[in-house]
Design a protein around this motif. Structure first.
Motif, PDB file in Angstrom:
ATOM      1  N   UNK A   1       0.822  -1.210   0.000  1.00 15.85           N
ATOM      2  CA  UNK A   1       0.000   0.000   0.000  1.00 15.85           C
ATOM      3  C   UNK A   1       0.857   1.262   0.000  1.00 15.85           C
ATOM      4  N   UNK A   2       1.995   1.207   0.680  1.00 13.89           N
ATOM      5  CA  UNK A   2       2.920   2.344   0.671  1.00 13.89           C
ATOM      6  C   UNK A   2       3.529   2.530  -0.715  1.00 13.89           C
ATOM      7  N   UNK A   3       3.928   1.443  -1.342  1.00 13.05           N
ATOM      8  CA  UNK A   3       4.554   1.526  -2.655  1.00 13.05           C
ATOM      9  C   UNK A   3       3.572   1.972  -3.733  1.00 13.05           C
ATOM     10  N   UNK A   4       2.312   1.580  -3.583  1.00 15.90           N
ATOM     11  CA  UNK A   4       1.305   1.953  -4.578  1.00 15.90           C
ATOM     12  C   UNK A   4       0.755   3.351  -4.355  1.00 15.90           C
ATOM     13  N   UNK A   5       1.047   3.937  -3.171  1.00 17.49           N
ATOM     14  CA  UNK A   5       0.524   5.261  -2.868  1.00 17.49           C
ATOM     15  C   UNK A   5      -0.845   5.241  -2.215  1.00 17.49           C
TER      16      UNK A   5
ATOM     17  N   UNK B   1      10.785   3.003  -1.297  1.00  7.21           N
ATOM     18  CA  UNK B   1       9.728   3.781  -0.647  1.00  7.21           C
ATOM     19  C   UNK B   1       9.976   5.276  -0.803  1.00  7.21           C
ATOM     20  N   UNK B   2      11.227   5.690  -0.712  1.00  8.98           N
ATOM     21  CA  UNK B   2      11.558   7.098  -0.925  1.00  8.98           C
ATOM     22  C   UNK B   2      11.202   7.534  -2.337  1.00  8.98           C
ATOM     23  N   UNK B   3      11.499   6.681  -3.295  1.00  6.10           N
ATOM     24  CA  UNK B   3      11.245   7.027  -4.695  1.00  6.10           C
ATOM     25  C   UNK B   3       9.757   7.244  -4.948  1.00  6.10           C
ATOM     26  N   UNK B   4       8.900   6.500  -4.246  1.00  8.08           N
ATOM     27  CA  UNK B   4       7.453   6.655  -4.411  1.00  8.08           C
ATOM     28  C   UNK B   4       7.016   8.066  -4.063  1.00  8.08           C
ATOM     29  N   UNK B   5       7.639   8.647  -3.044  1.00 10.93           N
ATOM     30  CA  UNK B   5       7.226   9.953  -2.553  1.00 10.93           C
ATOM     31  C   UNK B   5       7.929  11.121  -3.235  1.00 10.93           C
ATOM     32  N   UNK B   6       9.089  10.864  -3.785  1.00 11.09           N
ATOM     33  CA  UNK B   6       9.903  11.970  -4.298  1.00 11.09           C
ATOM     34  C   UNK B   6       9.956  12.063  -5.808  1.00 11.09           C
ATOM     35  N   UNK B   7       9.390  11.086  -6.511  1.00  3.75           N
ATOM     36  CA  UNK B   7       9.491  11.097  -7.971  1.00  3.75           C
ATOM     37  C   UNK B   7       8.165  10.665  -8.575  1.00  3.75           C
ATOM     38  N   UNK B   8       7.887  11.102  -9.805  1.00  2.45           N
ATOM     39  CA  UNK B   8       6.661  10.655 -10.480  1.00  2.45           C
ATOM     40  C   UNK B   8       6.670   9.148 -10.650  1.00  2.45           C
TER      41      UNK B   8
END
Length: 238
Positions: free
Chosen positions: A53-57, A194-201
């Motif tokens: 769920x975190x990775x999918x947003x 997980x960082x990439x999910x939040x910081x990049x498209x």
């Protein structure tokens, strides 16, 4: 399993027990953990579902979620949810908010760049050393894992790709025989995704496929003993 079948919209509204969280968003429709008989397995399955769920947003950065609300959505007690969230907090994915629940951590492009640099520092020397010492026949054992990353990428499944990518890279590091390196690499890998999910498209399917294809190309180069290609591929992968 989630208790969704046959429920009305009102019944599907998550009920928060205990502390009331005025700012808490509705608990998202997260894929349910598989039913298992033991408590520690319930925790592990909830942890797996929360990571996806975190990775999918589905769990939004900056939002606070209470364990009882998520537990109601999962159809489990709050205890395994709290245990899973504490594990995620230790990995930097969420932050504990006293008397409220857990806030999904927010990350910057700099965080992604720093974690990517750490991954390269750990994995590049290890893979280059393995290229000189591991028997050629061993590389074929990793091909099913590389194919798993391709399949997840072809589906555009970002969470599935992150997991299959982690498994592939962990298998590479396990060939070193250094268990501490394996554990550290695994932790950094999770944090980086997980960082990439939040910081990049969100990456396009073509981007995921290109990255997954590098796993196959790396195994080809390792099998052929092409050290120059191995170095080029492994350094360009991060």
């Amino acid at each position: 399993m989630l208790r969704e079948a046959g429920r009305t919209p009102e019944q599907r509204r998550p009920r928060v027990r205990g502390e009331h969280v005025h700012s808490e968003p509705p608990a998202p429709d997260i894929a349910p953990p598989r039913p298992v008989p033991r408590r520690h397995s319930v925790r592990d399955q909830v942890l797996e579902a929360l990571r996806a769920a975190l990775l999918s947003g589905e769990l939004a950065p900056g939002e606070v979620y209470s364990a009882p609300a998520l537990a109601d959505r999962f159809g489990v007690s709050p205890t395994p949810v709290r245990e899973a969230m504490q594990r995620l907090a230790s990995e930097g994915a969420v932050e504990t908010v006293p008397n409220r629940g857990f806030r999904v951590a927010e990350h910057s492009p700099r965080d992604v760049a720093e974690l990517t640099e750490i991954r390269a520092l750990l994995e590049v020397p290890a893979v280059l050393a393995l290229a000189r010492t591991v028997p050629v026949a061993h590389w074929d054992r990793l091909r099913p894992l590389a194919e798993d990353t391709l399949e997840a990428a072809a589906r555009g499944d970002r969470a599935g790709y992150a997991e299959t990518d982690r498994v592939f890279h962990r298998a590479l590091l396990e060939l070193t025989g250094n268990q501490q390196l394996v554990l550290l690499g695994d932790d950094i890998h999770r944090r980086a995704h997980l960082c990439a999910v939040r910081a990049a498209p969100a990456p396009r399917t073509t981007d995921l496929l290109a990255e997954a294809a590098e796993h196959v190309a790396l195994l080809d180069a390792l099998t052929e003993g092409d050290l120059a290609a191995v170095e080029r591929l492994v350094r360009g992968h991060y």
